[in-house]
Design an enzyme around this catalytic site. Structure first.
Site, PDB file in Angstrom:
ATOM      1  N   GLU A 154       0.887  -1.231   0.059  1.00  0.00           N
ATOM      2  CA  GLU A 154      -0.064  -0.215  -0.255  1.00  0.00           C
ATOM      3  C   GLU A 154       1.223   1.568   0.023  1.00  0.00           C
ATOM      4  O   GLU A 154       1.808   1.449   0.386  1.00  0.00           O
ATOM      5  CB  GLU A 154      -0.883   0.375   1.802  1.00  0.00           C
ATOM      6  N   ASN A 207       5.660 -12.331   3.798  1.00  0.00           N
ATOM      7  CA  ASN A 207       5.336 -11.969   4.285  1.00  0.00           C
ATOM      8  C   ASN A 207       6.502 -11.994   5.880  1.00  0.00           C
ATOM      9  O   ASN A 207       6.506 -11.220   6.542  1.00  0.00           O
ATOM     10  CB  ASN A 207       4.515 -11.677   4.825  1.00  0.00           C
ATOM     11  N   LEU A 249      15.131  -2.905   7.866  1.00  0.00           N
ATOM     12  CA  LEU A 249      15.406  -3.017   8.651  1.00  0.00           C
ATOM     13  C   LEU A 249      14.760  -1.638   9.895  1.00  0.00           C
ATOM     14  O   LEU A 249      16.903  -1.292  10.245  1.00  0.00           O
ATOM     15  CB  LEU A 249      17.391  -2.818   9.052  1.00  0.00           C
ATOM     16  N   ALA A 251      14.474  -0.078  13.064  1.00  0.00           N
ATOM     17  CA  ALA A 251      13.387   0.152  13.748  1.00  0.00           C
ATOM     18  C   ALA A 251      12.964   0.679  13.642  1.00  0.00           C
ATOM     19  O   ALA A 251      12.821   2.225  13.605  1.00  0.00           O
ATOM     20  CB  ALA A 251      15.095  -0.215  15.064  1.00  0.00           C
ATOM     21  N   GLY A 252      11.650   0.693  14.854  1.00  0.00           N
ATOM     22  CA  GLY A 252      10.326   1.618  15.526  1.00  0.00           C
ATOM     23  C   GLY A 252       9.878   1.118  15.948  1.00  0.00           C
ATOM     24  O   GLY A 252       9.916   0.401  17.476  1.00  0.00           O
ATOM     25  N   CYS A 259      -1.859  -6.970   6.421  1.00  0.00           N
ATOM     26  CA  CYS A 259      -1.565  -8.067   5.958  1.00  0.00           C
ATOM     27  C   CYS A 259       0.075  -9.000   7.014  1.00  0.00           C
ATOM     28  O   CYS A 259      -0.530  -9.906   7.679  1.00  0.00           O
ATOM     29  CB  CYS A 259      -0.272  -7.654   4.663  1.00  0.00           C
ATOM     30  N   LYS A 262      -1.883 -10.690  10.681  1.00  0.00           N
ATOM     31  CA  LYS A 262      -2.789 -11.242  10.319  1.00  0.00           C
ATOM     32  C   LYS A 262      -2.084 -12.704   9.504  1.00  0.00           C
ATOM     33  O   LYS A 262      -2.118 -13.554   9.816  1.00  0.00           O
ATOM     34  CB  LYS A 262      -4.011 -11.060   9.413  1.00  0.00           C
TER      35      LYS A 262
HETATM   36  P1  NAD Z   1      -9.868  -4.457   0.876  1.00  0.00           P
HETATM   37  O1  NAD Z   1     -10.491  -5.177   3.042  1.00  0.00           O
HETATM   38  O2  NAD Z   1      -9.387  -3.393   0.862  1.00  0.00           O
HETATM   39  O3  NAD Z   1     -10.956  -5.227   0.135  1.00  0.00           O
HETATM   40  C1  NAD Z   1     -11.526  -7.051   0.106  1.00  0.00           C
HETATM   41  C2  NAD Z   1     -13.317  -6.285  -0.479  1.00  0.00           C
HETATM   42  O4  NAD Z   1     -13.779  -7.462  -0.644  1.00  0.00           O
HETATM   43  C3  NAD Z   1     -13.790  -5.413   0.090  1.00  0.00           C
HETATM   44  O5  NAD Z   1     -14.344  -3.673  -0.923  1.00  0.00           O
HETATM   45  C4  NAD Z   1     -14.977  -5.960   0.158  1.00  0.00           C
HETATM   46  O6  NAD Z   1     -16.657  -5.277   0.286  1.00  0.00           O
HETATM   47  C5  NAD Z   1     -15.112  -7.193  -1.425  1.00  0.00           C
HETATM   48  N1  NAD Z   1     -15.869  -7.894  -0.647  1.00  0.00           N
HETATM   49  C6  NAD Z   1     -15.535  -8.822   0.719  1.00  0.00           C
HETATM   50  N2  NAD Z   1     -16.707  -9.820   0.369  1.00  0.00           N
HETATM   51  C7  NAD Z   1     -16.671 -10.053  -1.208  1.00  0.00           C
HETATM   52  C8  NAD Z   1     -18.138 -10.965  -1.711  1.00  0.00           C
HETATM   53  N3  NAD Z   1     -17.622 -12.300  -1.372  1.00  0.00           N
HETATM   54  N4  NAD Z   1     -17.720 -11.092  -3.340  1.00  0.00           N
HETATM   55  C9  NAD Z   1     -17.165  -9.110  -3.345  1.00  0.00           C
HETATM   56  N5  NAD Z   1     -16.453  -8.335  -2.957  1.00  0.00           N
HETATM   57  C10 NAD Z   1     -16.263  -9.035  -1.716  1.00  0.00           C
HETATM   58  O7  NAD Z   1      -8.575  -6.129   1.411  1.00  0.00           O
HETATM   59  P2  NAD Z   1      -7.183  -6.463   0.385  1.00  0.00           P
HETATM   60  O8  NAD Z   1      -6.699  -5.026   1.368  1.00  0.00           O
HETATM   61  O9  NAD Z   1      -7.592  -5.521  -0.106  1.00  0.00           O
HETATM   62  O10 NAD Z   1      -7.255  -7.420   0.268  1.00  0.00           O
HETATM   63  C11 NAD Z   1      -7.641  -8.449  -0.292  1.00  0.00           C
HETATM   64  C12 NAD Z   1      -6.374  -9.674   0.202  1.00  0.00           C
HETATM   65  O11 NAD Z   1      -5.394  -9.154  -0.724  1.00  0.00           O
HETATM   66  C13 NAD Z   1      -5.938 -10.317   1.394  1.00  0.00           C
HETATM   67  O12 NAD Z   1      -6.180 -11.418   1.222  1.00  0.00           O
HETATM   68  C14 NAD Z   1      -4.774  -9.346   1.573  1.00  0.00           C
HETATM   69  O13 NAD Z   1      -3.624 -10.361   2.485  1.00  0.00           O
HETATM   70  C15 NAD Z   1      -4.328  -9.540   0.425  1.00  0.00           C
HETATM   71  N6  NAD Z   1      -2.916  -8.694   0.018  1.00  0.00           N
HETATM   72  C16 NAD Z   1      -3.310  -7.214   0.213  1.00  0.00           C
HETATM   73  C17 NAD Z   1      -2.592  -6.071   0.134  1.00  0.00           C
HETATM   74  C18 NAD Z   1      -2.479  -4.844   0.856  1.00  0.00           C
HETATM   75  O14 NAD Z   1      -1.206  -4.198   1.118  1.00  0.00           O
HETATM   76  N7  NAD Z   1      -3.421  -4.439   1.492  1.00  0.00           N
HETATM   77  C19 NAD Z   1      -1.099  -6.880  -0.090  1.00  0.00           C
HETATM   78  C20 NAD Z   1      -1.066  -7.860  -0.873  1.00  0.00           C
HETATM   79  C21 NAD Z   1      -2.228  -9.060  -0.184  1.00  0.00           C
END
Ligand code: NAD
Length: 429
Positions: A154, A207, A249, A251-252, A259, A262
């Site tokens: 992000e 991760n 690396l 520190a904080g 991510c 969890k």
């Molecule tokens: P998020 O919470 O921002 O978005 C998830 C979206 O899915 C929401 O808008 C929600 O309304 C929608 N949703 C839920 N159930 C649904 C359904 N049945 N049908 C359609 N839409 C549905 O989540 P995110 O941060 O984008 O993360 C998504 C996945 O990607 C997670 O598994 C996360 O671990 C992984 N991921 C996230 C990041 C990150 O930086 N955010 C990076 C890599 C991987």
């Protein structure tokens, strides 16, 4: 050009959809959140992510990207369906797969022909099998399930998607793997094709490794404080070794966000489920939990009691350039301070609208100086660039007591002392 459905329009789904559209595909993103889709249809991005707004708008206007709440609209004629729904922490630390299951079922019920279903969400080992099972129960049409974990950060999501270090594709069917690889061909990056289980584990292992580096340097920071060394210099000296490298690396206040917390927990839970006790992962999590308390402890040392003190927080998001507050250290620190009787104020360049909803007890200010005015101490929580360029003389002048806890080590300790601050960093006293 391929027809792509993206399930879930969050940080990952929106980035995936916009970038794949930008690469020339016809993309429809579907989400169950009606308000979110309404907003998107009006060209309004529901999240803060640099560069994404322009890309989204450009591709919507070009007719390559659209948004819907209707699975049938998204799946009609689709060649690919990316599942990018959230997988939050569930019971016992395992990932909660209810959204993935629901998405898989809806995809199966709406698909109109042969489809490649791609798990982009971060999901435990074995989830591709689970998705296959769910889909098979609800359609007789041919499909393949492929694992294609996402590594974007992000705050840099668009550039990470467009310039990835690698794309990982896990598939049992070589033709399906090749079809997914074709989508990424224009990116000209290394593509690792492997088994589904290896691909699923690569994401968690990556991760967990990054989280381990953070907990490692935070442990070194605690040692550095005790032996009168400076952890920033220690990290620099370590990072110059090419076998080690300088990333992750710093520190904080410990890792946070949607991510690492969890995912480390979920990997540990998977290990336990398969009969292995992951000692290192548990230590990583324990160090991270303790790290939040370090700030509170430093404030107590400087102020004596926290009761009745006014503490200002600079930054709320779990890291700069995002408005994401999931597992943000700021919220834990605010709660701990309030529990000890302090008043907490805060300012964040992007996350305040979200913060006001989930933490209404914090008093919000319009800028850093508003946070500092009359405060007994200020804590730098998130290293947004604008905090690197503050007028520190003005900041000190408006504070009741000139105490600053630099939770990200962005200020020069000597300069801060020269400016009249009582300065405490992490691992550098
Ligand atoms: P998020 O919470 O921002 O978005 C998830 C979206 O899915 C929401 O808008 C929600 O309304 C929608 N949703 C839920 N159930 C649904 C359904 N049945 N049908 C359609 N839409 C549905 O989540 P995110 O941060 O984008 O993360 C998504 C996945 O990607 C997670 O598994 C996360 O671990 C992984 N991921 C996230 C990041 C990150 O930086 N955010 C990076 C890599 C991987």
């Amino acid at each position: 050009m391929s027809r792509v459905a993206v399930i879930g329009a969050g940080y990952v789904g929106l980035t995936t959809a916009s970038c794949l559209a930008d690469l020339g595909n016809e993309v429809v993103a579907v989400d169950i959140d009606v308000a979110r889709i309404k907003q998107l249809r009006r060209y309004r991005l529901p999240i803060y992510e640099p560069g994404l707004q322009e890309m989204l708008e450009r591709n919507m206007r070009a007719g390559r990207l659209s948004f819907t709440t209707c699975y049938s609209d998204a799946l009609a004629g689709a060649d690919y369906a990316f599942i990018a729904v959230a997988t939050p922490e569930g019971e016992g630390g395992e990932a909660d797969l209810s959204a993935v299951r629901a998405a898989a079922r809806s995809v199966a019920e709406s698909m109109t022909g042969q489809l490649i279903i791609i798990n982009k969400s971060t999901v435990p080992i074995g989830t591709a099998d689970l998705v296959s099972e769910v889909v098979r129960q609800h359609t007789s049409l041919p499909f393949e399930v492929v694992s294609n974990p996402e590594f974007l950060r992000e705050g840099a999501a668009v550039s990470d998607f467009m310039h990835p270090d690698r794309v990982v594709i896990g598939a049992s069917d070589p033709a399906a793997a090749a079809a997914v690889a074709r989508l990424y061909e224009p990116l000209d990056c290394p593509v690792l094709i492997t088994s589904v289980y290896s691909a699923e584990l690569i994401k968690y292992a990556s991760n967990a490794f990054l989280a381990t580096r953070i907990s490692f340097i935070n442990e070194i920071a605690r040692i550095a404080e005790r032996v009168d060394a400076d952890v920033r210099v220690v990290a620099e000296g370590m990072g110059l070794d090419r076998r080690i490298g300088s990333h992750f690396l710093d520190a904080g206040l410990g890792y946070g966000g949607s991510c690492f917390p969890k995912d480390v927990k979920a990997l540990a839970a998977t290990a336990e489920k398969f009969g292995y006790h992951p000692e290192l992962l548990h230590a990583v999590m324990e160090i991270n939990e303790d790290q939040r308390g370090v700030v509170v402890e430093k404030l107590r040392e400087c102020l004596g009691t926290l009761r009745g003190q006014v503490i200002g927080l600079l930054g709320l998001s779990f890291k700069p350039n995002t408005d994401d507050l999931r597992e943000a250290p700021s919220l834990e620190i605010a709660n701990a301070l309030q529990a000890k009787g302090a008043t907490v104020r805060a300012y964040d360049p992007a996350a305040m609208a979200r913060a006001k909803v989930i933490a209404p007890q914090i008093r919000y200010r319009r800028d850093a100086y508003g946070v500092a005015r009359g405060a007994d101490a200020v804590v730098l929580v998130t290293e947004w660039n604008e905090f690197r360029h503050l007028d520190l003389i003005k900041l000190r002048r408006v504070m009741r007591r000139p105490i600053i806890i630099d939770g990200r080590n962005i200020y020069d300790p000597q300069k801060m002392r020269e400016l009249g601050f009582v300065y405490r960093g992490i691992g550098r006293n």
